[in-house]
Design an enzyme around this catalytic site. Sequence first.
Site, PDB file in Angstrom:
ATOM      1  N   ASP A 166      69.943   6.859  32.457  1.00 41.02           N
ATOM      2  CA  ASP A 166      69.878   6.998  33.915  1.00 41.02           C
ATOM      3  C   ASP A 166      69.450   8.417  34.313  1.00 41.02           C
ATOM      4  O   ASP A 166      69.758   9.377  33.613  1.00 41.02           O
ATOM      5  CB  ASP A 166      71.269   6.678  34.488  1.00 41.02           C
ATOM      6  CG  ASP A 166      71.207   6.370  35.975  1.00 41.02           C
ATOM      7  OD1 ASP A 166      70.091   6.257  36.531  1.00 41.02           O
ATOM      8  OD2 ASP A 166      72.280   6.259  36.587  1.00 41.02           O
ATOM      9  N   ASN A 212      66.343  -4.506  38.249  1.00 41.15           N
ATOM     10  CA  ASN A 212      65.264  -3.535  38.444  1.00 41.15           C
ATOM     11  C   ASN A 212      64.019  -4.125  39.116  1.00 41.15           C
ATOM     12  O   ASN A 212      63.165  -3.385  39.613  1.00 41.15           O
ATOM     13  CB  ASN A 212      64.868  -2.868  37.118  1.00 41.15           C
ATOM     14  CG  ASN A 212      65.862  -1.810  36.667  1.00 41.15           C
ATOM     15  OD1 ASN A 212      66.024  -1.555  35.467  1.00 41.15           O
ATOM     16  ND2 ASN A 212      66.560  -1.182  37.603  1.00 41.15           N
TER      17      ASN A 212
HETATM   18  C1  FPP Z   1      66.973   4.795  35.222  1.00 41.82           C
HETATM   19  O1  FPP Z   1      66.588   5.937  35.934  1.00 41.82           O
HETATM   20  C2  FPP Z   1      65.951   4.423  34.258  1.00 41.82           C
HETATM   21  C3  FPP Z   1      65.279   3.229  34.290  1.00 41.82           C
HETATM   22  C4  FPP Z   1      65.502   2.203  35.298  1.00 41.82           C
HETATM   23  C5  FPP Z   1      64.244   2.918  33.300  1.00 41.82           C
HETATM   24  C6  FPP Z   1      64.428   3.443  31.923  1.00 41.82           C
HETATM   25  C7  FPP Z   1      63.089   3.634  31.338  1.00 41.82           C
HETATM   26  C8  FPP Z   1      62.726   4.617  30.483  1.00 41.82           C
HETATM   27  C9  FPP Z   1      63.650   5.615  29.940  1.00 41.82           C
HETATM   28  C10 FPP Z   1      61.317   4.801  30.065  1.00 41.82           C
HETATM   29  C11 FPP Z   1      60.692   3.702  29.329  1.00 41.82           C
HETATM   30  C12 FPP Z   1      61.512   3.126  28.255  1.00 41.82           C
HETATM   31  C13 FPP Z   1      61.060   2.871  27.024  1.00 41.82           C
HETATM   32  C14 FPP Z   1      61.915   2.161  26.051  1.00 41.82           C
HETATM   33  C15 FPP Z   1      59.745   3.291  26.595  1.00 41.82           C
HETATM   34  P1  FPP Z   1      66.492   5.840  37.522  1.00 41.82           P
HETATM   35  O2  FPP Z   1      65.078   5.575  37.873  1.00 41.82           O
HETATM   36  O3  FPP Z   1      67.477   4.838  38.015  1.00 41.82           O
HETATM   37  O4  FPP Z   1      66.909   7.291  37.932  1.00 41.82           O
HETATM   38  P2  FPP Z   1      67.620   7.710  39.301  1.00 41.82           P
HETATM   39  O5  FPP Z   1      68.965   7.067  39.299  1.00 41.82           O
HETATM   40  O6  FPP Z   1      67.671   9.202  39.180  1.00 41.82           O
HETATM   41  O7  FPP Z   1      66.724   7.248  40.413  1.00 41.82           O
END
Ligand code: FPP
Length: 269
Positions: A36, A84
């Site tokens: 996250d 998501n």
């Molecule tokens: C949460 O951060 C992250 C995600 C919803 C996606 C996770 C994806 C990756 C780490 C990159 C791609 C993965 C792979 C396996 C190549 P957020 O967007 O919710 O962050 P925030 O809470 O700060 O908005």
Amino acid sequence: MMIDRDGIARPGTPERRILDEIRPEGLPRHVAMIMDGNGRWAEARNLPRVQGHRAGAQAVRTTLETAARLGIEVITLYAFSTENWKRPKLEVRALWALLKEFIDSQLDTFKKNNLRFQTIGDLERLDPSVRKYLDRARHVTRDCTGTLVQIALNYSGRHELTRVIRAAVTDATQGLLEPEMIDEAWIAQHLDTAGRPDPDLLIRTSGEQRISNFLLWQIAYSEIYFTKVLWPDFGTTEFLEAIRVYQQRDRRFGGLTDTVPPGGNPVQT
Ligand code: FPP
């Protein structure tokens, strides 16, 4: 299993000092991660959110390399939840594009580090082009015997349990299943994680302290580690620190300390 200490951190560095406190016999067999904070990482730099995910993919690479060198058996990464899809279309599209790019660029590294690629989650809703990439990644790494990397895609714990219950009712209506045949082992065998040990350690980055529908059944006895570090900043030092803290915990699985085998995750089949 020996830890490749020099491969992880050079002697004399701060991360090496943490690493030297880690005992190979007490390593978690399975580490699950809620990655996250990509969005906040990007916003803090006045960058588009997608750049945060890109930096997050880089953190995934580092983490997998460290996991391989530690000799961790299973790593499960929450990359895309069933919730998501509610994000802006552009961000959703970028996440899938990033996954494809990740597979393209990392398959050789997976092979080199003996990492096996797997997924959990309901893949049926995914674009066929994405599924093709996943098939290829699974196929190319099928003989790798090191760390198993499970990427959670279109995954949520409730959705997974719903699918198990549906499968049970389907079997029952066909006369293949009696109520008394359903026990905890039966359920575990019908989860996406069938045959894998439950997570010993669950890590969530970015300061949020919740589970967000991840591996609800499997984390019954997991140790949970929250860190304020945002996922793109989660590097070797943070990973090692989480394991060091984990090794200081007293895991009892509902019993008394002395009844738990050292290193202790009872294998669930
Ligand atoms: C949460 O951060 C992250 C995600 C919803 C996606 C996770 C994806 C990756 C780490 C990159 C791609 C993965 C792979 C396996 C190549 P957020 O967007 O919710 O962050 P925030 O809470 O700060 O908005």
